[in-house]
Design a protein around this motif. Structure first.
Motif, mmCIF file in Angstrom:
data_model
loop_
_atom_site.group_PDB
_atom_site.id
_atom_site.type_symbol
_atom_site.label_atom_id
_atom_site.label_comp_id
_atom_site.label_asym_id
_atom_site.label_seq_id
_atom_site.Cartn_x
_atom_site.Cartn_y
_atom_site.Cartn_z
ATOM 1 N N TYR D 159 0.827 -1.219 0.000
ATOM 2 C CA TYR D 159 0.000 0.000 0.000
ATOM 3 C C TYR D 159 0.857 1.262 0.000
ATOM 4 O O TYR D 159 0.513 2.254 -0.639
ATOM 5 C CB TYR D 159 -0.951 -0.022 1.199
ATOM 6 C CG TYR D 159 -2.224 -0.840 0.949
ATOM 7 C CD1 TYR D 159 -2.432 -1.463 -0.285
ATOM 8 C CD2 TYR D 159 -3.208 -0.965 1.923
ATOM 9 C CE1 TYR D 159 -3.576 -2.207 -0.518
ATOM 10 C CE2 TYR D 159 -4.371 -1.702 1.693
ATOM 11 C CZ TYR D 159 -4.546 -2.327 0.470
ATOM 12 O OH TYR D 159 -5.691 -3.055 0.233
ATOM 13 N N ARG D 184 -6.845 -10.987 2.791
ATOM 14 C CA ARG D 184 -8.025 -10.259 2.313
ATOM 15 C C ARG D 184 -8.535 -9.304 3.388
ATOM 16 O O ARG D 184 -8.844 -8.140 3.126
ATOM 17 C CB ARG D 184 -9.100 -11.278 1.942
ATOM 18 C CG ARG D 184 -10.424 -10.696 1.523
ATOM 19 C CD ARG D 184 -11.334 -11.827 1.057
ATOM 20 N NE ARG D 184 -12.644 -11.360 0.698
ATOM 21 C CZ ARG D 184 -13.765 -11.778 1.303
ATOM 22 N NH1 ARG D 184 -13.697 -12.642 2.289
ATOM 23 N NH2 ARG D 184 -14.937 -11.335 0.907
ATOM 24 N N ASN D 185 -8.598 -9.808 4.638
ATOM 25 C CA ASN D 185 -9.056 -8.949 5.724
ATOM 26 C C ASN D 185 -8.163 -7.732 5.892
ATOM 27 O O ASN D 185 -8.645 -6.611 5.998
ATOM 28 C CB ASN D 185 -9.090 -9.737 7.036
ATOM 29 C CG ASN D 185 -10.271 -10.662 7.081
ATOM 30 O OD1 ASN D 185 -11.282 -10.406 6.423
ATOM 31 N ND2 ASN D 185 -10.145 -11.756 7.823
ATOM 32 N N LYS D 188 -8.482 -5.152 3.158
ATOM 33 C CA LYS D 188 -9.690 -4.338 3.256
ATOM 34 C C LYS D 188 -9.616 -3.353 4.422
ATOM 35 O O LYS D 188 -10.011 -2.200 4.303
ATOM 36 C CB LYS D 188 -10.916 -5.253 3.405
ATOM 37 C CG LYS D 188 -11.189 -6.021 2.117
ATOM 38 C CD LYS D 188 -12.644 -6.389 1.911
ATOM 39 C CE LYS D 188 -13.062 -7.554 2.751
ATOM 40 N NZ LYS D 188 -14.318 -8.161 2.287
ATOM 41 N N ALA D 191 -6.901 -0.427 3.711
ATOM 42 C CA ALA D 191 -7.018 0.375 2.494
ATOM 43 C C ALA D 191 -7.230 1.857 2.795
ATOM 44 O O ALA D 191 -6.517 2.724 2.265
ATOM 45 C CB ALA D 191 -8.151 -0.166 1.628
ATOM 46 N N SER D 192 -8.179 2.146 3.681
ATOM 47 C CA SER D 192 -8.517 3.552 3.900
ATOM 48 C C SER D 192 -7.345 4.322 4.493
ATOM 49 O O SER D 192 -7.150 5.501 4.212
ATOM 50 C CB SER D 192 -9.746 3.654 4.807
ATOM 51 O OG SER D 192 -9.453 3.045 6.030
ATOM 52 N N THR D 197 -9.345 2.620 -2.206
ATOM 53 C CA THR D 197 -10.649 1.969 -2.195
ATOM 54 C C THR D 197 -10.513 0.605 -2.864
ATOM 55 O O THR D 197 -9.886 0.490 -3.915
ATOM 56 C CB THR D 197 -11.674 2.775 -3.017
ATOM 57 O OG1 THR D 197 -11.362 4.161 -2.892
ATOM 58 C CG2 THR D 197 -13.084 2.506 -2.535
ATOM 59 N N VAL D 198 -11.109 -0.413 -2.244
ATOM 60 C CA VAL D 198 -11.111 -1.733 -2.868
ATOM 61 C C VAL D 198 -12.342 -1.798 -3.771
ATOM 62 O O VAL D 198 -13.474 -1.819 -3.302
ATOM 63 C CB VAL D 198 -11.166 -2.837 -1.804
ATOM 64 C CG1 VAL D 198 -11.271 -4.209 -2.463
ATOM 65 C CG2 VAL D 198 -9.937 -2.776 -0.912
ATOM 66 N N ASP D 201 -13.466 -7.391 -5.142
ATOM 67 C CA ASP D 201 -13.006 -8.325 -4.110
ATOM 68 C C ASP D 201 -13.334 -9.724 -4.605
ATOM 69 O O ASP D 201 -14.405 -10.248 -4.361
ATOM 70 C CB ASP D 201 -13.736 -7.990 -2.800
ATOM 71 C CG ASP D 201 -13.477 -9.026 -1.715
ATOM 72 O OD1 ASP D 201 -12.554 -9.850 -1.871
ATOM 73 O OD2 ASP D 201 -14.208 -9.014 -0.706
#
Lengths: 253, 331, 295, 390
Positions: D159, D184-185, D188, D191-192, D197-198, D201
Motif C-alpha cells: 500500500y 483479504r481482511n 480491506k 485500504a482507507s 478503495t477496494v 473483491d
C-alpha cells in the motif's frame, strides 16, 4: 357379494408394448384363483400393477371396494394384500426369523424414538412379534431353520420362507408369483398342500403359475391370459378343455 | 441355555465395552493418549450414524462431514459470538441439523447408487463453501476462535481426562440407542430396505419415511460429534469438515465392517490411530494408507472385523478338521 | 474497462475451455462405467499423471512436446491397465461401495507415490503454440484454449468411430449392456474391462497434458478435477459417453457465468447446486433417456 | 454365532489394550534439550512445511555437531501436521505430555496455529509459530510468539508503494483459505489508511485451474492495480491469465509467492509484477553493510548445498524460530538460570537485536513478533529474476 379384488379395463404400456390390455378380472373372497398364460402374457405385470410396484397406464384396481390404483405399495399392503416374487426378493443377510419379523411390520407400531429408547411397550411388542413369527414358521415348517441366514437356505426353502414372510402381514389376499418355479416334484407337492392349508385360514389366494398340475390341483377358479388380455376363465375342468386356451399355448410352442 | 442367550444378547458386549471404556483412564496416565481416544470417540459417534445409514440401510453418503461441521459451527458460533452455553448450543445444533437433513434428505434419498453418492458429495461441498464464505459468522477459511470450553450443569470439562469421560458417556449412550434401534422393528425395516426395496415396500414398509428418518438420525449423530469436537478443540475451521473427511468417514465404516456397530467403532479407532502408528514411516504415510485401504478391500471385502472373524473361524475349522483326521487315524 | 457483454462473452469462452476439460475427464469416468459400472475415483489422478509425466519428458528426457505427450498417454494407459489388474480384477462380485473404496485407495496411493517422484511443487509446460491471445469481439481467446477444444473434438470423434466402427469398440459397448450375453457370444469381458481402464487412462492423460500449460500441474491437482469430471459425467448422463462432454460444457459455462455474474467465492457451490437440481429433476442426465422400470 | 460375538468383542478389546500398553511405556528422563517441531510436511501446505522441516533438521544436526548448547545436545522431535487442525492439536499434546518438550516451533499455517493457542496457553509451553496471520500475536498471548512478518506488514509494504504512485483504486483477488482470507481482511482494513478503495473483491479456490473469470470482472472495473494473495501455483495462473486478457494495470503479489518457482511457473507473465518479500530473495543485491546479509547468505548456501533447489523464505521462518529458541536457551545457560518452559518464555521476551532471515527481531512483552515492515523489501520481477524495487 362383491369380489375382493376387481380390475377394470386395466392397461399397461411399456414404450410401444402393451403388456396389459383392458383387462377385467375378479377375485372372489375365500377362493384359490389362478392366472395362467404363455410367457409374456402379462401375468407378472398384472401383479406389479396390482401391488403398486409399477403404475397402471389406465384402468382401475379395486380392493375390497376401494380404488387402489396409484397408491404406493405399502399403502396397498396395509389394506390387506401382499405378494411374493417370481425371482425371490428375500432379505438375504437377515436370519429366517428376522425375514418373517419384517413381515409383521404392519402389525406393529414401534417408531424411531420409541425403538431407540426401548420403551416398555416396545419390549412387549418385540416379544409378540417374535412369538407370532415363530408360529408362522411352524405353519410352513421352517421353525428349525429360524436362526439361519436366509441367503444360505436351499432354493426351495427360500421360496417357502418368502411365503411365510408374506403370510406374516396377515393378508386377506395373498398373491403368489410362480411359487413353484425351480422346485422339484416333491417340493411342489408340499407347496400344493401348504397353499390349501393357507386357504383354510380365510386367506384368498391369487396364483400365477406355469406348473399346470399344481394349478389344476389347487385352484377353484382359473383365468387365462394371452398378450395382455383375458381369453378364458372358469373352473379347472372347463379350462382344460377350452379351445382358445389350447390355441394360445400350442400357438406358442 | 441362559449362559448362551446371555452371550448372544447384544447388550452383553455393550456392558463389557462400557466397563472397559470407563476403566481405561485408570491405566492410561498420559493425557496424550486420552486425546487420541477422545478423537476416536468423537469419530466413532459419526461413524456409527453413518453405518446405520450405509451398512444397515444401504444408502451411501459422501457428504457426512457437512453435518459434523454444521453441528460444530452452530454451537461454536453461538458460543464464540454470543456466549451461548454449550447445552443450549447442542439443542439448537440438533434442531438446525434435523431441519437441514430432512430438507436435503427428502429429494436426495430418492436417488440410488452413484447418483446418491454424487448428490451427497455435492451437498457436502456446498456446505463446505458456506463455512468458508459466511465469514462474518464462521470466521471464514482461517477459522473460528474463542469457542468456550465445555461446561455442562456447572461442571467444566477442561482436562483431557474429564473430556474423555464426557465423550465416552455420550458415545455409550449413542451406542446403546443404536443397539436398541437395530434390534427393533425399525432396524429390521432398515435392513429390509437394504435387502430389497421392493419386497420391503410390499410388506408395508414406507421406504421414504425410513430412509429419511435414518438419514436425519445419522446427521444428528454427526452433529453431536461436531458439538463435542468444537468445544474440545475450541477452534474450528472449514478444512476439518471437507470432502476428504467425508471420504475418511466412509472408509472407516467400510474398513470396520458395514452393518456392524462394533465394526464402525473398530474402523473409527483404527483409522484415527493409524496415522499415529504410521509416523514411523512418516513420509510414506499416504502411500501406506492407500495400500492398506486397497488391500483390506481386496482381501477382506467384508471389512476387517468380519474378515478377522471369518479368518479365525476358518483356522478353528481347520484345526478341528485336523484333529478329526487325527482321531480317525488313531482309530 | 470492458463492457458487460464482452465480459459475458469472455465468461462463456472460459467456460467452454474449462468445460471441455471437465468433459474429457468425465469421458474417462464414462468409459470405465460403461464396461464395469465402476466409478473410478482415481480418474483425477490419471489427469495429474498425464501432466507430470509430460513435464518429466520435456524437462528431464528433453523430448519434444509431442513425443513427451505420447509417452505420457501411453504410460498412463499402462497405469490404468495395471490398476485394473491389481486392484479391480482380484475382486469378484464386489459391491459398489467396496469398489468405490478401492478406487479411492488407488487414488491416495497414486497421489502419495507421485509426491515422491515429482515432489510437492507445481510444474508447468510451455503452451503448445505460444501465448499470444487472439482477440475475439472484445474478448480474448488463449491459443491453448483452442488446443483444448481441438483435442477434445479429436478424442470425441475418435472414440465415436472406435465404438461405432470397430469390432472391439462394439464389443465394449456390448459388455456394458449385457455382460453375460456378451460373454456367451465369445467376448472376453475381462479383456474389455482391461481395455476400458487403459482407454480412460489415456483420455485422462490427454486432459492433463492440454491443461498443464494453463493451470500448472501438481501431485494433488486430481482431486477437484476428478470431482468436476464426475459431475460432468452425471450431468450429461452416466453411461452416455457423449453426455460427459455435453455435461462438461454445461458445467463449465454455468460455473464461469455463476462466478462472473454472481460470486466467485460461491463458484463451486453454484456448480454443485446445479448438479443437485439436475439429479433431483432429471437424474438420467441431459442425454439420458427415461428407462421403463420393470421388476 | 456365539463364537463370532466373542471375536467381535476381541476385535474391540485388542486395539484398546494396545493403546494401554503403549501408554504404560515409561517416559524416561531426558539428557538433552527437547524442542518440538510441528510442520505441514505433507498436505495442502507442504510446499511451505517441507522446507521448514528440512531447515530445522539441518540446524539440529549442525548445532549438535558443534557441541550443542552448553555441552548438552538439542533434540528435535518432529510431527507432521498435514495442515489439519485436529492433527496439530494431537501433535501438540503429544509433544507436551509424552515428549515433554521445553519449547515448540511451528506450525506452518495460521489456521493450525490458532487451533492450538488455547492448549499452549493452558499448558504454558512457549510456542514460536511460523505462520503469517497477525491474529496469532494480536492480542498478545503470554506463550505465543511468531517469526514471519505479519500479513499486515506485507499489505502495508504494498500500500505504501501504491500510495507513492498515486493509485486510488485497487482490485483484490484472494484464495479461499486461511492465508488468502487473512490477507483479504488486512487488505480491506488497511485500504482507507492509505487512501485506497477496494473496487473488486474476487476469490478463487486453492485448486482452481483458471482465474480468467475473476480477472475479467476486474477488467470491468476502474481499478488501477491488482493485488493477488495466494501461495503457488494460483498466482502464476493469475499472472498468465492477466497477460492473456491483456490487462495493463500493475499486478502485486503477496509474499506467498516468494520463491523461484513462481517465476518459472508463470513463464514470461510474471515480468514486471511486484511482491513484498523477505530479503532472502535478493540477498546478492543487498548492500555490503546490510546487517542481515551474512545470515541470509549462510542459510541460503547451507540449505541449497544440502537439499538442492533454492532456499525460500518459509524455511527462513523456521530458521529464525529455531535460532531464537536456541538463543533463549543459550542465554539462560549463560545466566545460569534453570532451563524450563517458563524461563524460556521469559527469556524470549528479552531477545532484542537478533538478526534473522526475516529481519531484526526485537521481542518484548508487548510485541511477540518483534519485526517491522522494514523486514520486507519490495521486489520486482525482471528478466526472470528478482530485482530490488527500492
Amino acid at each position: 357379494m362383491e369380489p375382493l379384488l376387481i380390475t377394470e379395463k386395466l392397461t399397461k404400456d411399456f414404450g410401444g408394448v402393451r403388456a396389459l390390455d383392458n383387462l377385467d378380472l375378479e377375485v372372489r373372497e375365500g377362493l384359490i384363483q389362478s392366472v395362467i398364460g404363455p410367457n409374456g402374457a402379462g401375468k407378472t405385470t398384472l401383479f406389479n400393477v396390482i401391488s403398486g410396484v409399477i403404475p397402471a397406464t389406465s384402468g382401475v384396481v379395486r380392493f375390497n371396494g376401494e380404488i387402489i390404483t396409484g397408491l404406493p405399495p405399502h399403502r396397498i399392503s396395509n389394506m390387506g394384500t401382499t405378494r411374493t416374487f417370481q425371482n425371490l426378493q428375500l432379505f438375504c443377510d437377515m436370519t429366517v426369523l428376522e425375514n418373517v419379523m419384517v413381515g409383521m411390520h404392519m402389525r406393529s407400531a414401534g417408531g424411531f424414538f420409541s425403538s431407540s429408547f426401548r420403551l416398555p411397550w416396545i419390549v412387549a411388542e418385540e416379544r409378540r412379534i417374535r412369538d407370532r413369527s415363530i408360529e408362522w414358521l411352524q405353519l410352513v415348517g421352517l421353525e428349525m431353520e429360524s436362526e439361519k441366514i436366509a441367503g444360505s437356505l436351499p432354493f426351495g426353502r427360500q421360496r417357502i420362507l418368502e411365503l411365510a414372510r408374506a403370510l406374516a402381514t396377515d393378508p386377506r389376499l395373498l398373491m403368489l408369483d410362480e411359487p413353484a418355479a425351480g422346485l422339484n416334484l416333491k417340493e411342489t407337492q408340499d407347496l400344493a398342500g401348504l397353499i390349501k392349508r393357507i386357504s383354510k385360514l380365510d386367506i384368498t389366494i391369487l396364483l400365477v403359475e406355469h406348473d399346470m398340475d399344481l394349478v389344476m390341483e389347487v385352484s377353484d377358479h382359473v383365468s387365462v391370459m394371452d398378450q395382455g388380455r383375458k381369453i378364458a376363465e372358469g373352473d379347472p375342468e372347463t379350462i382344460r378343455n377350452d379351445e382358445a386356451v389350447l390355441k394360445a399355448y400350442l400357438g406358442e410352442e | 441355555m441362559t449362559f448362551r442367550s446371555l452371550l448372544r444378547s447384544p447388550y452383553t458386549g455393550f456392558i463389557f465395552f462400557a466397563v472397559l471404556l470407563l476403566l481405561i483412564p485408570l491405566a492410561v496416565t498420559n493425557e496424550y493418549y486420552l486425546n487420541v481416544l477422545i478423537i476416536i470417540g468423537i469419530n466413532s459417534i459419526i461413524v456409527m450414524g453413518l453405518d446405520l445409514l450405509m451398512g444397515y440401510t444401504g444408502q451411501i453418503s459422501l457428504g457426512h462431514a457437512a453435518f459434523y461441521g454444521i453441528g460444530a459451527y452452530i454451537s461454536g458460533v453461538l458460543s464464540a459470538k454470543w456466549g451461548v452455553p454449550p447445552l443450549m448450543g447442542l439443542l439448537l445444533a440438533l434442531v438446525g441439523v434435523s431441519i437441514i437433513a430432512f430438507t436435503v434428505g427428502n429429494p436426495t434419498l430418492r436417488l440410488h447408487g452413484h447418483y446418491l453418492a454424487m448428490a451427497t458429495l455435492g451437498f457436502g461441498i456446498i456446505v463446505f463453501i458456506f463455512f468458508q464464505e459466511l465469514d462474518f459468522l464462521t470466521g471464514g477459511p482461517s477459522g473460528l476462535v474463542g469457542i468456550e470450553a465445555m461446561t455442562l450443569f456447572g461442571i467444566t470439562f477442561d482436562s483431557d481426562r474429564s473430556y474423555y469421560y464426557l465423550v465416552s458417556i455420550v458415545m455409550l449412550i449413542i451406542l446403546l440407542l443404536s443397539i436398541n434401534l437395530v434390534n427393533s422393528r425399525v432396524g429390521r425395516a432398515l435392513r429390509a430396505i437394504h435387502g430389497s426395496e421392493i419386497a420391503a415396500n410390499v410388506l408395508g414398509v414406507k421406504i421414504s419415511r425410513y430412509k429419511n428418518g435414518i438419514f436425519v438420525i445419522s446427521a444428528l449423530y454427526a452433529a453431536v460429534a461436531g458439538w463435542l469436537y468444537a468445544h474440545y478443540i475450541t477452534f474450528i475451521s472449514p478444512s476439518s469438515f471437507g470432502f476428504m473427511f467425508s471420504i475418511k468417514l466412509v472408509t472407516m465404516v467400510v474398513i470396520g465392517s458395514l452393518g456392524s456397530l462394533w465394526g464402525a467403532i473398530f474402523g473409527a479407532a483404527l483409522l484415527t490411530s493409524l496415522p499415529e502408528f504410521l509416523t514411523v514411516v512418516e513420509d510414506y504415510e499416504t502411500v501406506a494408507f492407500g495400500i492398506i485401504l486397497m488391500s483390506v478391500m481386496i482381501f477382506m471385502p467384508r471389512g476387517l472385523l468380519r474378515g478377522i472373524e471369518d479368518l479365525v473361524i476358518k483356522i478353528f475349522a481347520r484345526i478341528s478338521d485336523r484333529s478329526e483326521v487325527q482321531e480317525k487315524i488313531n482309530e | 474497462m470492458i463492457s458487460l457483454e464482452q465480459q459475458i462473452l469472455q465468461f462463456v469462452i472460459t467456460g467452454i475451455t474449462i468445460g471441455s476439460i471437465y468433459g474429457l475427464i468425465g469421458l474417462g469416468f464414462s468409459i470405465i462405467y460403461n464396461s464395469t459400472e465402476i466409478i473410478n475415483f482415481a480418474q483425477g489422478e490419471f489427469v495429474m499423471l498425464g501432466g507430470l509425466i509430460t513435464v518429466t519428458g520435456i524437462q528431464v528426457l528433453h523430448l519434444p512436446l509431442p513425443f513427451a505427450a505420447i509417452l505420457a498417454v501411453i504410460m498412463v494407459a499402462v497405469i490404468g491397465i495395471v490398476m485394473d489388474l491389481f486392484a479391480i480384477r482380484p475382486l469378484k462380485d464386489a459391491s459398489a461401495i467396496t469398489l468405490i473404496i478401492i478406487t479411492i485407495g488407488a487414488s491416495i496411493f497414486i497421489r502419495g507415490v507421485s509426491s515422491f517422484v515429482w515432489g510437492k511443487e507445481p510444474y508447468t509446460i510451455p503452451a503448445f503454440s505460444g501465448e499470444e491471445p487472439i482477440p475475439f469481439f472484445g474478448a480474448v481467446i488463449q491459443p491453448q484454449s483452442l488446443w483444448v477444444l481441438f483435442i477434445t473434438i479429436v478424442i470425441v470423434v475418435g472414440l465415436k468411430q472406435f465404438f461405432d466402427r470397430t469390432l472391439t469398440g462394439k464389443a465394449m459397448i456390448a459388455c456394458a449392456f449385457q455382460p453375460r450375453a456378451a460373454s456367451l457370444v465369445g467376448i472376453d469381458v475381462s479383456y474389455m474391462v482391461l481395455l476400458s481402464f487403459g482407454l480412460s487412462g489415456a483420455v485422462g492423460a490427454a486432459a492433463g497434458i492440454v491443461i498443464a500449460p494453463m493451470s500448472m500441474t501438481q501431485y494433488d491437482m486430481g482431486v477437484m478435477l476428478g470431482l468436476k469430471g464426475f459431475c460432468a459425467a452425471i450431468i450429461g448422463g452416466l453411461g452416455y459417453p457423449w453426455g460427459a462432454v455435453v455435461g462438461g460444457l454445461a458445467l463449465g459455462i454455468l460455473e464461469s457465468l455463476g462466478a462472473g455474474l454472481i460470486s466467485s467465492g460461491y463458484k463451486d457451490a453454484i456448480a454443485f447446486t446445479i448438479l443437485l437440481l439436475m439429479l433431483f429433476f432429471r437424474p438420467q442426465g441431459l442425454l439420458g433417456k427415461t428407462k421403463g422400470d420393470r421388476v | 454365532m456365539t463364537k463370532s460375538r466373542l471375536f467381535r468383542l476381541a476385535g474391540i478389546i485388542l486395539p484398546m489394550a494396545l493403546v494401554i500398553v503403549l501408554a504404560a511405556a515409561p517416559a524416561y528422563a531426558h539428557e538433552e534439550y527437547k524442542i518440538g517441531a510441528i510442520f505441514a510436511s505433507t498436505g495442502p501446505a507442504s510446499m511451505l512445511g517441507l522446507p521448514e522441516k528440512n531447515t530445522v533438521m539441518m540446524l539440529e544436526e549442525a548445532l549438535n555437531a558443534a557441541g550443542g548448547i552448553g555441552g548438552k545436545k538439542v533434540e528435535i522431535i518432529f510431527y507432521n501436521t498435514e495442515a489439519d487442525p485436529t492433527k496439530t492439536v494431537t501433535a501438540v499434546k503429544k509433544l507436551i505430555k509424552k515428549d515433554k518438550v521445553e519449547i515448540i516451533i511451528g506450525p506452518t499455517t495460521s489456521g493450525t496455529t490458532l487451533a492450538i493457542i488455547d492448549i499452549i496457553e493452558k499448558e504454558k509451553v512457549p510456542l514460536i509459530s511460523a505462520a503469517a496471520s497477525v491474529r496469532i500475536i494480536k492480542p498478545v498471548k503470554p506463550y505465543v510468539f511468531k517469526t514471519p512478518q505479519t500479513d499486515v506488514m506485507a499489505v502495508e509494504k504494498i500500500y505504501e508503494r501504491l500510495q507513492k504512485n498515486g493509485i486510488k483504486r485497487v482490485a483484490i483477488i484472494t484464495v479461499a483459505n486461511g492465508f488468502g482470507d487473512s490477507g483479504r481482511n488486512q487488505l480491506k482494513i488497511l485500504a482507507s489508511k492509505y487512501g485506497l478503495t477496494v473496487v473488486a473483491d474476487e476469490r478463487f479456490g486453492k485448486k482452481d485451474t483458471d482465474m480468467t473469470v475473476q480477472l475479467t470482472k476486474i477488467k470491468g472495473t476502474n481499478a488501477q492495480a491488482i493485488i493477488s494473495w495466494d501461495t503457488n501455483p494460483g498466482p502464476a495462473v493469475i499472472a498468465k491469465n492477466r497477460k492473456a486478457l491483456g490487462i495493463k494495470i500493475p499486478l502485486y503479489n503477496s509474499h506467498g509467492v516468494a520463491s523461484k518457482k513462481f517465476i518459472e511457473l508463470s513463464g514470461g507473465a510474471a515480468e514486471g509484477t511486484y511482491l513484498p518479500a523477505g530479503k532472502l530473495l535478493v540477498v546478492d543485491q543487498l548492500t555490503k553493510n546490510d546487517p542481515q546479509r551474512k545470515v541470509l547468505t549462510d542459510y541460503k548456501n547451507s540449505y541449497e548445498s544440502k537439499f538442492g533447489g533454492s532456499a525460500n523464505t518459509f524455511g527462513g521462518h523456521a530458521y529464525d524460530a529455531f535460532q531464537i529458541a536456541v538463543k533463549a536457551i543459550q542465554n539462560l545457560v549463560d545466566k545460569k538460570i534453570h532451563v524450563n518452559r517458563d524461563s524460556i518464555r521469559d527469556e524470549l521476551e528479552n531477545i532484542t537485536g537478533f538478526v534473522g532471515t526475516g529481519g531484526i527481531f526485537n521481542f518484548s512483552a508487548k510485541d511477540h513478533n518483534g519485526l517491522t515492515k522494514e523486514g520486507f523489501v519490495l521486489v520486482e520481477i525482471e528478466n526472470g529474476d528478482w530485482k530490488l524495487a527500492e
